[in-house]
Design an enzyme around this catalytic site. Structure first.
Site, PDB file in Angstrom:
ATOM      1  N   ASP A 229      45.210  40.562  10.260  1.00  0.00           N
ATOM      2  CA  ASP A 229      46.848  40.782  10.626  1.00  0.00           C
ATOM      3  C   ASP A 229      47.635  40.074   9.508  1.00  0.00           C
ATOM      4  OD1 ASP A 229      45.739  41.744  12.856  1.00  0.00           O
ATOM      5  OD2 ASP A 229      46.101  40.024  14.241  1.00  0.00           O
TER       6      ASP A 229
ATOM      7  N   GLU B  55      47.338  39.854   6.351  1.00  0.00           N
ATOM      8  CA  GLU B  55      47.652  40.804   5.211  1.00  0.00           C
ATOM      9  C   GLU B  55      48.545  41.970   5.727  1.00  0.00           C
ATOM     10  OE1 GLU B  55      43.371  41.319   2.908  1.00  0.00           O
ATOM     11  OE2 GLU B  55      43.212  41.702   4.996  1.00  0.00           O
TER      12      GLU B  55
ATOM     13  N   ASP C 276      50.891  41.815   7.951  1.00  0.00           N
ATOM     14  CA  ASP C 276      52.203  41.031   8.021  1.00  0.00           C
ATOM     15  C   ASP C 276      52.751  40.921   6.562  1.00  0.00           C
ATOM     16  OD1 ASP C 276      51.858  40.824  10.464  1.00  0.00           O
ATOM     17  OD2 ASP C 276      51.240  38.578  10.827  1.00  0.00           O
TER      18      ASP C 276
ATOM     19  N   GLU D  96      39.285  66.406  30.854  1.00  0.00           N
ATOM     20  CA  GLU D  96      39.972  65.018  30.183  1.00  0.00           C
ATOM     21  C   GLU D  96      40.020  64.096  31.401  1.00  0.00           C
ATOM     22  OE1 GLU D  96      43.678  66.638  28.824  1.00  0.00           O
ATOM     23  OE2 GLU D  96      42.698  67.939  27.480  1.00  0.00           O
TER      24      GLU D  96
ATOM     25  N   LYS E 237      42.316  61.902  33.898  1.00  0.00           N
ATOM     26  CA  LYS E 237      43.672  62.105  34.136  1.00  0.00           C
ATOM     27  C   LYS E 237      44.236  60.580  34.096  1.00  0.00           C
ATOM     28  CE  LYS E 237      46.689  64.161  37.653  1.00  0.00           C
ATOM     29  NZ  LYS E 237      47.558  63.365  37.840  1.00  0.00           N
TER      30      LYS E 237
ATOM     31  N   ASP F  77      46.900  57.530  34.493  1.00  0.00           N
ATOM     32  CA  ASP F  77      48.063  57.318  35.512  1.00  0.00           C
ATOM     33  C   ASP F  77      49.174  56.577  34.948  1.00  0.00           C
ATOM     34  OD1 ASP F  77      49.038  57.244  37.847  1.00  0.00           O
ATOM     35  OD2 ASP F  77      47.641  55.686  38.858  1.00  0.00           O
TER      36      ASP F  77
ATOM     37  N   ARG G  89      59.685  63.322  31.873  1.00  0.00           N
ATOM     38  CA  ARG G  89      59.469  64.481  32.652  1.00  0.00           C
ATOM     39  C   ARG G  89      60.840  64.947  33.451  1.00  0.00           C
ATOM     40  NH1 ARG G  89      57.562  66.204  37.780  1.00  0.00           N
ATOM     41  NH2 ARG G  89      56.396  68.397  37.518  1.00  0.00           N
TER      42      ARG G  89
ATOM     43  N   TYR H 254      47.865  64.856  25.189  1.00  0.00           N
ATOM     44  CA  TYR H 254      46.722  65.898  25.981  1.00  0.00           C
ATOM     45  C   TYR H 254      47.098  67.292  26.102  1.00  0.00           C
ATOM     46  CZ  TYR H 254      49.770  64.304  29.966  1.00  0.00           C
ATOM     47  OH  TYR H 254      50.808  64.062  30.796  1.00  0.00           O
TER      48      TYR H 254
ATOM     49  N   LYS I   1      41.038  64.834  41.728  1.00  0.00           N
ATOM     50  CA  LYS I   1      41.569  63.549  41.829  1.00  0.00           C
ATOM     51  C   LYS I   1      40.508  62.659  42.356  1.00  0.00           C
ATOM     52  CE  LYS I   1      46.048  62.751  42.839  1.00  0.00           C
ATOM     53  NZ  LYS I   1      47.022  62.292  42.166  1.00  0.00           N
TER      54      LYS I   1
ATOM     55  N   CYS J 242      54.876  31.585  66.297  1.00  0.00           N
ATOM     56  CA  CYS J 242      55.186  31.647  64.960  1.00  0.00           C
ATOM     57  C   CYS J 242      54.422  30.468  64.165  1.00  0.00           C
ATOM     58  CB  CYS J 242      56.842  31.508  64.646  1.00  0.00           C
ATOM     59  SG  CYS J 242      57.211  31.329  63.163  1.00  0.00           S
TER      60      CYS J 242
ATOM     61  N   CYS K 185      57.285  27.880  62.978  1.00  0.00           N
ATOM     62  CA  CYS K 185      58.644  27.226  63.920  1.00  0.00           C
ATOM     63  C   CYS K 185      57.827  27.068  65.120  1.00  0.00           C
ATOM     64  CB  CYS K 185      59.553  27.803  63.752  1.00  0.00           C
ATOM     65  SG  CYS K 185      59.848  29.364  64.394  1.00  0.00           S
TER      66      CYS K 185
ATOM     67  N   CYS L 189      59.506  36.642  64.710  1.00  0.00           N
ATOM     68  CA  CYS L 189      59.744  35.614  65.466  1.00  0.00           C
ATOM     69  C   CYS L 189      61.274  35.568  65.791  1.00  0.00           C
ATOM     70  CB  CYS L 189      59.500  34.470  64.383  1.00  0.00           C
ATOM     71  SG  CYS L 189      60.276  32.899  64.623  1.00  0.00           S
TER      72      CYS L 189
ATOM     73  N   CYS M 174      64.170  29.195  62.039  1.00  0.00           N
ATOM     74  CA  CYS M 174      62.706  29.274  61.380  1.00  0.00           C
ATOM     75  C   CYS M 174      62.992  29.139  59.887  1.00  0.00           C
ATOM     76  CB  CYS M 174      62.150  30.820  61.675  1.00  0.00           C
ATOM     77  SG  CYS M 174      60.656  31.128  61.205  1.00  0.00           S
TER      78      CYS M 174
HETATM   79  S1  IVH Z   1      48.132  68.483  31.425  1.00  0.00           S
HETATM   80  C1  IVH Z   1      50.762  72.104  31.996  1.00  0.00           C
HETATM   81  N1  IVH Z   1      46.485  66.451  31.085  1.00  0.00           N
HETATM   82  O1  IVH Z   1      49.431  64.392  35.556  1.00  0.00           O
HETATM   83  C2  IVH Z   1      49.820  70.830  32.158  1.00  0.00           C
HETATM   84  N2  IVH Z   1      48.132  66.045  32.688  1.00  0.00           N
HETATM   85  O2  IVH Z   1      49.746  66.314  37.793  1.00  0.00           O
HETATM   86  C3  IVH Z   1      50.501  69.599  31.808  1.00  0.00           C
HETATM   87  N3  IVH Z   1      48.394  63.592  33.359  1.00  0.00           N
HETATM   88  O3  IVH Z   1      52.625  65.328  34.559  1.00  0.00           O
HETATM   89  C4  IVH Z   1      49.528  68.372  32.168  1.00  0.00           C
HETATM   90  N4  IVH Z   1      46.669  63.053  32.290  1.00  0.00           N
HETATM   91  O4  IVH Z   1      51.622  63.212  33.664  1.00  0.00           O
HETATM   92  C5  IVH Z   1      47.566  66.667  31.623  1.00  0.00           C
HETATM   93  N5  IVH Z   1      44.955  64.665  30.510  1.00  0.00           N
HETATM   94  C6  IVH Z   1      45.833  65.081  31.273  1.00  0.00           C
HETATM   95  C7  IVH Z   1      46.738  64.178  32.217  1.00  0.00           C
HETATM   96  C8  IVH Z   1      47.884  64.672  32.746  1.00  0.00           C
HETATM   97  C9  IVH Z   1      47.528  62.619  33.325  1.00  0.00           C
HETATM   98  C10 IVH Z   1      49.597  63.740  34.253  1.00  0.00           C
HETATM   99  C11 IVH Z   1      50.737  64.279  33.613  1.00  0.00           C
HETATM  100  C12 IVH Z   1      51.031  65.359  34.489  1.00  0.00           C
HETATM  101  C13 IVH Z   1      50.591  65.257  35.724  1.00  0.00           C
HETATM  102  C14 IVH Z   1      50.254  66.520  36.573  1.00  0.00           C
END
Ligand code: IVH
Length: 665
Positions: free
Chosen positions: A34, A36, A38, A113, A115, A117, A136, A225, A312, A406, A409, A424, A430
């Protein structure tokens, strides 16, 4: 050093720094310390400071962010940002596969892949330079959050190598790792601010912040992705991801090609368990047809691609022991039972408390103290108890007895018809209800009184200094300063915060009053419809009901509130204190700047919004662009192109100090 030498050196340094950034943030395998790093960064900063003309928006020094962003501009997506079809069942997943199989005589394969969050983002690069980052939004257009996204270290400002198209869009997810959320929430707790419920909310909230300096501090990360486009130089999705990785993006190493649906199911089974060890949230697996030609043949429905589906995961659960139950009393008197648990790790954080909702839910689950219970994380901060492992129950455990008075009180609780919660009814006696109303009044979305967080309000209340919001405005410095943990400085802050709150618009004052069912949106509607507290207080049921979105429940609640004597006293006091009780234009502080139009550029000692307010309060106007009718250009450090324009148009340029002089004159 000549400019020419400086340019060469700066370019070399940017390359090196970018490369180390990529190794550190994208590959997680730094090759220098770190310290170097910086040193390199400092040298680059030094050159850019000495030769400001060399500063380049794509320079790694520009990730620190600025606090000048003013709202967000909406940008249309070149290709709509669609969502994905969802399923929770293996059966439906196999149906998806059957549809794909039917569409082709030839072989096909999938890419699986995780997904992620977080919040999805679209990034556009022109000649390899990050041009625009857009959320989006509604899928058709989103917010331009470029300034904030620039602060994310795993997103290249300049693409690596030379194999990228002249213009290219990539999409991915911005996310907040667990550790970053935890430290953010620790800090917020200290400041008495509301905690973020989950990384997803925190990510979305952070991307929409106006202060990109704060964004830079929060530790957002990203995964790419998807690359939309009809003439990409790739045959497959997988190849496009490899390319994105080679350009410097972070692409998940867990992305995998799967030859058939069996392999997809194996991937899902593996990650349903293994994801719990990841440092960020995932909520499923995305399955995509790999060949881009096949993707094109399958096409899209109105909302989703036919070539992809999201499987999911079920919400994560943990099994732990229920130690005891506390009952919390909210500002409205509603009772919430909260379970104390044997600490257990769940979806990346340690859970010690969980909501039990209400008496019915407790009865339904037949909860005994000492039971082994299932906890699940929903969208809320507090996880909930969703079940009991009855087989683990030992004989001596007793069913949980709901309270009938409660806990604060001792007033007997009531349960109104149609309401799930006990209440209550002792609203005037209270303690948590009284303090809760003041806390709500002072909170960020209401009066936003700096220095008056939850703990401070409780302290003031416990010491008998305030019994309602009106009392806040009677406080004296000495009274506050002598309380524990307080002092002159914090007392001054609070008084200043109270003073500032007198400028809060009527709609928020109305929300701050805590009238039942009158949330932020309804308060705004009422303020707009009636224009003043007087008009609202005198409104009849019919007049209230005539307002858009105001139903019987809200109208009656407002009538009841204004009908109560103690509320009338409170309102009288707040009016006397000088709070804003009309929607009319706020009074001007002076008319010193009347008839003058200002444009602003560069970095000043305070945020631009504040300067704008200052100018407007003294009768001036602020325009976003400079023109012949501009009176002054207010310029700070690193002034932008407006400076040249001012010179061309002979507009007088002044600094902050001169502005203050104009006002003081
Ligand atoms: S592909 C046309 N890949 O999930 C295809 N989406 O429900 C575009 N998301 O709005 C999406 N991981 O925010 C894709 N590996 C992944 C993802 C992914 C998370 C989210 C993304 C999208 C939502 C769709």
């Amino acid at each position: 050093m000549t400019v020419q030498e400086a340019r060469v050196r700066a370019e070399a340094l940017r390359k090196v720094v970018n490369e180390h950034n990529r190794r550190y943030y994208v590959e997680s395998s730094p090759v220098i310390s770190d310290f170097e790093f910086d040193l390199l960064m400092e040298e680059l900063l030094g050159i850019e400071k000495k030769f400001p003309e060399l500063v380049d928006a794509a320079s790694p020094t520009q990730r620190v962010g600025s606090d000048l962003s003013e709202g967000f501009v909406q940008v249309a997506h070149r290709y709509p940002m669609l969502s994905l079809g969802n399923t929770y069942s293996e059966g439906e997943l196999r149906e998806f596969d059957a549809r794909i199989a039917k569409a082709f005589d030839e072989a096909y394969e999938y890419v699986c892949e995780l997904k992620f969050d977080g919040a999805s983002i679209s990034l556009t690069y022109v000649d390899g330079t990050l041009q625009r980052a857009v959320t989006r939004g509604d899928g058709v257009q989103g917010d331009d959050v470029t300034a904030n996204v620039r602060t994310i270290r795993s997103i290249p400002l300049q693409l690596h190598g030379d194999s990228f198209p002249k213009e290219v869009e990539v999409r991915g997810e911005i996310l907040l790792p667990h550790s970053a959320l935890e430290s953010m929430n620790r800090e917020r707790e200290k400041q008495g601010k509301a905690l973020f419920a989950n990384p997803r909310n925190a990510t979305a909230g952070t991307l929409k912040m106006l202060d990109s300096k704060e964004v830079a501090r929060r530790g957002l990360d990203s995964f790419i992705y998807y690359m939309p486009g009809n003439d990409l130089p790739f045959a497959s999705h997988y190849e496009s991801l490899q390319a994105a990785r080679s350009w410097g993006f972070k692409v998940s190493e867990h992305t995998q090609k799967c030859g058939d649906i069996g392999a997809v199911v194996d991937f899902i089974r593996h990650w349903d368990a293994a994801r719990k060890r990841l440092p960020y949230d995932t909520d499923g697996v995305v399955i995509k047809v790999n060949s881009l030609a096949q993707q094109r043949a399958l096409g899209f429905t109105a909302k989703t691609p036919r070539w992809a589906i999201a499987y999911k995961f079920k919400a994560e659960q943990a099994l732990t022991k229920l130690l005891s139950v506390d009952y919390q009393v909210g500002r409205t008197g509603a009772i919430t039972p909260v379970a104390n648990l044997d600490p257990v790790k769940l979806a990346g954080t340690v859970v010690k408390r969980a909501s039990l909702h209400n008496a019915d839910q407790i009865a339904l689950l037949d909860i005994h103290v000492g039971d082994m219970v299932y906890v699940e994380k929903g969208g809320e901060i507090i996880p909930k108890i969703v079940g009991v492992d009855a087989s683990a129950r030992t004989e001596n455990l007793l069913p949980l007895q709901y309270i009938d008075v409660c806990p604060e009180c001792a007033t007997p609780l009531v349960r109104l018809e149609g309401e799930a919660k006990h209440f209550c009814p002792n609203e005037n006696g209270c303690p948590p209800q009284i303090a809760g109303r003041i806390i709500h009044f002072a909170s960020r979305k209401a009066m936003n009184i700096e220095g008056l967080g939850e703990e401070t309000v409780e302290l003031l209340y416990k010491n008998g200094l305030v019994k309602n919001a009106g009392d806040l405005f009677d406080l004296h410095k000495a009274q506050i300063a002598r309380l524990e943990r307080m002092g002159d400085k914090s007392a001054e802050n609070i008084l200043q915060g109270l003073e500032n709150s007198k400028k809060v618009p009527f709609a928020r004052v109305l929300f701050a009053l805590g009238i039942r069912y009158v949330g932020e949106t309804i308060a705004k509607k009422l303020a707009d419809a009636f224009g003043s507290l007087d008009a609202l207080q005198n409104a009849t049921l019919e007049q209230l009901l005539a307002v858009d979105e105001i139903g019987e429940q809200i109208a009656k609640s407002a009538l009841a509130f204004f009908g109560e004597e103690k509320n009338q006293l409170l309102l009288g006091k707040l009016r006397e204190a000088g709070l804003c009780f009309t929607t009319e234009k706020q009074q001007l502080a002076s008319s010193k700047l009347e008839g003058l139009t200002f444009a602003i550029t560069g970095t000043m000692s305070r945020p631009r919004g504040e300067l704008k307010q200052l100018i407007e309060r003294h009768g001036g106007k602020v325009a976003s662009a400079i023109s012949g009718s501009t009176s002054y250009l207010l310029a700070g450090e690193k002034a932008g192109s407006k400076m040249q324009k001012a010179e061309a148009l002979r507009v007088k340029v002044i600094g902050e100090a001169q502005l203050l002089e104009l006002i003081a004159k």
